[in-house]
Every structure is written in C-alpha cells, then in structure tokens.
Design an enzyme around this catalytic site. Structure first.
Site, PDB file in Angstrom:
ATOM      1  N   ASP A  49       0.818  -1.077   0.063  1.00 19.05           N
ATOM      2  CA  ASP A  49      -0.244   0.121   0.276  1.00 19.05           C
ATOM      3  C   ASP A  49       0.689   1.358  -0.277  1.00 19.05           C
ATOM      4  OD1 ASP A  49      -2.270   1.255  -0.038  1.00 19.05           O
ATOM      5  OD2 ASP A  49      -2.553   1.232   2.539  1.00 19.05           O
ATOM      6  N   HIS A 102      -3.776  13.743   1.039  1.00 27.61           N
ATOM      7  CA  HIS A 102      -3.526  12.957   2.196  1.00 27.61           C
ATOM      8  C   HIS A 102      -2.353  13.197   2.481  1.00 27.61           C
ATOM      9  CE1 HIS A 102      -4.150   8.962   5.078  1.00 27.61           C
ATOM     10  NE2 HIS A 102      -3.664   9.291   4.330  1.00 27.61           N
ATOM     11  N   ARG A 133       1.716  15.256  13.115  1.00 23.46           N
ATOM     12  CA  ARG A 133       3.163  16.246  13.504  1.00 23.46           C
ATOM     13  C   ARG A 133       3.029  17.773  13.406  1.00 23.46           C
ATOM     14  NH1 ARG A 133       3.693  12.338  10.119  1.00 23.46           N
ATOM     15  NH2 ARG A 133       4.506  13.754   8.474  1.00 23.46           N
ATOM     16  N   GLU A 151     -10.550   3.248   4.346  1.00 21.61           N
ATOM     17  CA  GLU A 151      -9.148   4.228   3.532  1.00 21.61           C
ATOM     18  C   GLU A 151      -9.959   4.405   2.091  1.00 21.61           C
ATOM     19  OE1 GLU A 151      -4.783   3.871   3.910  1.00 21.61           O
ATOM     20  OE2 GLU A 151      -4.792   5.778   6.107  1.00 21.61           O
ATOM     21  N   GLU A 209      -8.832   4.571  -1.510  1.00 21.66           N
ATOM     22  CA  GLU A 209      -8.462   4.111  -2.596  1.00 21.66           C
ATOM     23  C   GLU A 209      -8.994   3.097  -3.806  1.00 21.66           C
ATOM     24  OE1 GLU A 209      -4.667   1.818  -0.635  1.00 21.66           O
ATOM     25  OE2 GLU A 209      -5.442   3.410   1.394  1.00 21.66           O
ATOM     26  N   ASP A 228      -9.199   0.334   2.769  1.00 23.63           N
ATOM     27  CA  ASP A 228      -8.011  -0.196   3.683  1.00 23.63           C
ATOM     28  C   ASP A 228      -8.520   0.225   4.621  1.00 23.63           C
ATOM     29  OD1 ASP A 228      -5.520  -0.759   4.989  1.00 23.63           O
ATOM     30  OD2 ASP A 228      -4.548   1.271   4.062  1.00 23.63           O
ATOM     31  N   ARG A 238      -6.545   3.832  13.476  1.00 26.69           N
ATOM     32  CA  ARG A 238      -5.934   4.810  13.547  1.00 26.69           C
ATOM     33  C   ARG A 238      -5.241   5.150  15.344  1.00 26.69           C
ATOM     34  NH1 ARG A 238      -5.378   5.837   8.676  1.00 26.69           N
ATOM     35  NH2 ARG A 238      -7.205   6.277   7.568  1.00 26.69           N
ATOM     36  N   GLN A 250      -2.512   2.219  14.978  1.00 26.80           N
ATOM     37  CA  GLN A 250      -1.572   2.322  13.989  1.00 26.80           C
ATOM     38  C   GLN A 250      -0.974   3.843  14.859  1.00 26.80           C
ATOM     39  OE1 GLN A 250      -3.489   4.277  10.734  1.00 26.80           O
ATOM     40  NE2 GLN A 250      -1.214   5.309  10.350  1.00 26.80           N
ATOM     41  N   TYR A 266       3.935   3.023  14.631  1.00 29.78           N
ATOM     42  CA  TYR A 266       4.315   2.775  13.749  1.00 29.78           C
ATOM     43  C   TYR A 266       5.664   4.058  13.322  1.00 29.78           C
ATOM     44  CZ  TYR A 266       3.665   7.916  12.581  1.00 29.78           C
ATOM     45  OH  TYR A 266       3.641   9.444  13.054  1.00 29.78           O
ATOM     46  N   LYS A 305      -3.248  -1.691  10.257  1.00 30.20           N
ATOM     47  CA  LYS A 305      -4.419  -2.218   9.146  1.00 30.20           C
ATOM     48  C   LYS A 305      -4.769  -3.939   8.551  1.00 30.20           C
ATOM     49  CE  LYS A 305      -2.682   1.858   7.637  1.00 30.20           C
ATOM     50  NZ  LYS A 305      -3.684   3.263   7.223  1.00 30.20           N
ATOM     51  N   THR A 344      -8.621  -6.036   4.342  1.00 27.70           N
ATOM     52  CA  THR A 344      -8.178  -4.638   3.797  1.00 27.70           C
ATOM     53  C   THR A 344      -9.416  -4.620   2.418  1.00 27.70           C
ATOM     54  OG1 THR A 344      -6.188  -4.620   4.107  1.00 27.70           O
ATOM     55  CG2 THR A 344      -7.093  -4.071   1.927  1.00 27.70           C
ATOM     56  N   THR A 377      -4.493   6.474   0.217  1.00 28.03           N
ATOM     57  CA  THR A 377      -5.829   7.106   0.052  1.00 28.03           C
ATOM     58  C   THR A 377      -5.628   8.444  -0.313  1.00 28.03           C
ATOM     59  OG1 THR A 377      -5.321   6.658   3.263  1.00 28.03           O
ATOM     60  CG2 THR A 377      -7.822   8.597   2.019  1.00 28.03           C
ATOM     61  N   GLU A 423      -8.857  12.347   8.742  1.00 25.24           N
ATOM     62  CA  GLU A 423      -9.036  13.350   7.748  1.00 25.24           C
ATOM     63  C   GLU A 423     -10.363  14.210   7.723  1.00 25.24           C
ATOM     64  OE1 GLU A 423      -6.621  13.081   4.250  1.00 25.24           O
ATOM     65  OE2 GLU A 423      -7.282  11.898   4.465  1.00 25.24           O
TER      66      GLU A 423
HETATM   67 MN    MN Z   1      -3.666   3.131   2.977  1.00 25.84          MN
END
Ligand code: MN
Length: 401
Positions: free
Chosen positions: A122, A129, A138, A195, A197, A229, A233, A236, A240, A249, A253, A339, A353
């Site tokens: 992915d 995005h 961040r 997500e 996609e 996907d 969150r 993740q 991550y 994730k 899927t 995404t 988002e």
């Molecule tokens: Mn994805």
C-alpha cells in the site's frame, strides 16, 4: 456534509444494471449449487466464461478456477483479444441471444474474492492526504517528510487478510496509548476508520532481479479494484514509529468483487499534477493518471467524493518504484494507491481527515461521527470521467469479540 449521489450510469440496452460493454469487469462467482468460475459482468447479469469456452470448443480450464489468476497470467494479448470478442458478442446480444444460456442473474450468484492475492503493498501517493496526516500527527513540523516528493512511500501489507466486498469487519483489539497516559493499554480500537483507495492488480509477473519501468505498466497490470484499507488509528499511532503501519491495518482490507480491466480506462487518462522537484530518471516517463472519483457513504449517506486524478504519483510510478531494486512481481500482486484525498474538505478519503482526528465531528444521518461505530456500513463506489463504473466495495463494522 453531504453531496448529491452520482448520476446513474449509461446502461446496457435491454438489461438494466450497473455495467455496460465499455466496462466488462471480471470476477469469480458461484451459481447456486455450482463450482466457482470466472465471469464477466454485463447489465444485471454475469457471463460464465467457462461455459462460453466449452460452447466455443476451446479449453475452459483457465476459467474453471476459484480466482482470476490463471487468466491474468496469460498476458495482455489474451486479455485484449477476449475483451474484443466479448464486446462484439454482447453488443448485439439482445438481438442474437447467443450468450443467453451462459448468463446468470447477479442476484442469484455468490461473488468471491476475485484474485488470489500474492503480495499486497500500500502506497501513500496523495499529496493532499499526506499533508493532512502530517498536520494531524506532527503539528508544527513540515507536513511532508523530506523524502515524500522524491519517492512514492509505501509499506508491505498482509495479503492473507484481503477480503471481498460484503465481508463483515470485526472491530480489532490492540495496544494503544491513552490520551492521558504514557502506559499502553490493550483494548478494542476506538478510532476505526476507512481509507478510500484504488488497488492495481498485477497480471504478469517479472523475473527476480529485473525492473519494470514506468512505460511497461500496461504489460503487467491487468486492472483495478476499489479498495478500503480499514485502519485502527489509535493502534497505528502507537506502533508506526519507526517501521510503519502493521496491526493497525492488517486485520482487514476490502476490495470490490469486480476487476475493471486497464483497457477500459483509456478514456479517462489524465496528466498527473506537476512533479517538482524533478524525479530521478527511473520515475520519469509517460505515466498517465486516471480521472476516477470514489464516492464514500456511511449508512447510505455520502460523506466524501475522492478524485483519483489528483494523486501526485501515477500507478505506473508506483510499480516502477516497487521493482527498482529487482523485487519481482507475481500474478495476483495487489498495489494500493494510498488514501485518495483531493484538495477540498469534501474530497478527503478517511475519517481521520474528515473529522480531523476526531476533533471536528461530521453529520451522518442526523447524528455525528468522528470514527466508525459498531453497525456502521461503509460503501465505496467509483466511476471514471467517461461514466464507467468500477462496482463497489462494502463492509459493515461488527462489535469487538
Ligand atoms: Mn492505505
């Protein structure tokens, strides 16, 4: 936020339904009491390609399969010649009735996962995005990492948990960091997300040690699916750094049951956005984007419409990057676009988002949502700028077990 639904598509004359002869997507179906086989959707029906091959006096073996892989491995010449044959056959079908004995009503068959997924990768190819996620996770830093405009970032996902549209998704458990603490807890995710996609399906593999250039995309990639996907969150966000997403994730899927051939997308090719700074040579070349919109609904209400044509990296560039180190492709590889988010708020392809990580709830059916609740059904539909449909991918959220 809501938007009007997509206009109804042009329909196959004489047979109302979502797919016409400019689409002819491939899938795997099981008629009542029968074995799985490969079919092509047209109107509200599916044409049994194994039965058609028998009637034609050709070998039906590649279509008497529980996946498209044997057909996909045959390559572009075989894909194109079958598509031409089917378009001729089906364009006049109402008058001739020739394929009628091999047609099944779609509401009488079971659709299966169309491909045996080899590897699943992915990407993260939407600048909008990536910028939104950077701002959310961040704050105060440059939203795009220094590498973002030099290479399409991606991670290896879990092929064995790719499921077909309609499969229920159980809310996963995992480790997460509570908002007010430094000690992780084990619990069901509170930030289950989707997500929106596209997934590119590899038909023809490549030899270990070889590369697949940007201009070779259409020799390897058979077609495209809609891909959800699913993402947890909170899991993740804790796991991550520094190696990327994993359990947040890999629980599920979802992909659409129908694979639309690349040959159907010629009418919707577009130039990708300008790419500055200039990319390294192996990422240059003629690599179209595709004007495909993905419409996302929750419990029947449209929450977003995501323009694939706005993606920074084209799918051919994803493939070129994936293989530039000599990593081989295999039949059934699935390449997620990342995404799809456009520049407008109503074009964001995730609840992360849309709700700005839960800080700005959105209205869904007179109620508010930050992330998904148990019982929510997420449906993604897509169509090209030429009005062609990609089918849909759906899934509903089941409570944690
Ligand atoms: Mn994805």
């Amino acid at each position: 936020m809501s938007s009007p639904p997509l206009a109804p598509p042009p329909q196959w004359p004489g047979s109302p339904g979502p797919f016409g002869t400019t689409e002819l997507p491939y899938g795997v179906f099981r008629p009542a009491g029968g074995e799985a086989r490969v079919g092509v959707a047209v109107g509200n029906q599916v044409l049994d390609l194994a039965a058609l091959a028998v009637a034609d006096g050709t070998d039906p073996t590649i279509f008497r399969q529980p996946s498209l892989n044997a057909f996909l491995a045959q390559g572009r010449t075989a894909w194109d010649s079958l598509r031409r044959r089917l378009q001729l056959l089906l364009a006049n079908a109402a008058e001739r009735g020739e394929p009628a004995p091999h047609l099944h009503r779609l509401d009488r068959v079971r659709l299966q996962l169309p491909i045996e997924v080899a590897d699943y990768v992915d990407f993260y190819a939407s600048e909008h995005h990536a910028t939104n996620v950077g701002w959310i996770f961040r704050p105060g830093a440059d939203p795009l990492t220094p590498n973002w405009k030099h290479l399409p970032l991606g991670y290896h996902g879990r092929a064995g948990t790719v499921v077909v549209s309609g499969t229920e998704v159980v809310r996963p458990h995992g480790q997460r960091l509570p908002d007010d603490g430094r000690t992780p807890v084990f619990a069901a995710t509170e930030k289950l997300d989707f997500e929106a996609e596209l997934g590119w399906v590899v038909g023809v593999g490549s030899a270990p040690g070889s590369t697949v250039g940007v201009d070779d995309f259409a020799d390897h990639v058979f077609g495209v699916v809609i891909l959800n996907d699913w993402s947890a969150r909170d899991i993740q966000a804790w796991e991550y750094v520094p190696l990327g997403p994993m359990l947040g994730k890999s629980f599920a899927t979802s992909i659409s049951a129908w694979v639309l051939p690349l040959a159907a997308l010629e009418l919707s090719e577009v130039d990708p956005p300008p790419q500055q700074p200039e990319l390294l040579r192996y990422l240059q070349g003629s690599a179209p984007g595709y004007a495909i919109d993905i419409e996302v609904s929750i419990n029947g209400e449209v929450v977003s419409r995501c323009p694939y044509g706005s993606m920074y990296y084209s799918p051919a560039q994803l493939l070129a990057h994936l293989t530039v180190n000599g990593a081989r492709l295999r039949t059934g590889d699935l390449i997620g676009s990342g995404t799809v988010s456009g520049p407008e708020p109503g074009q964001r392809g995730s609840l992360l988002e849309l709700s700005w990580n839960g800080t700005r709830p959105l209205l869904v059916g007179g109620d508010t949502r930050t992330f998904l609740r148990d019982g929510d059904e997420v449906v993604m539909r897509a169509r090209t700028s030429a009005g062609q449909r990609l089918g849909e991918v759906s899934g509903s959220v089941q409570p944690a077990r």
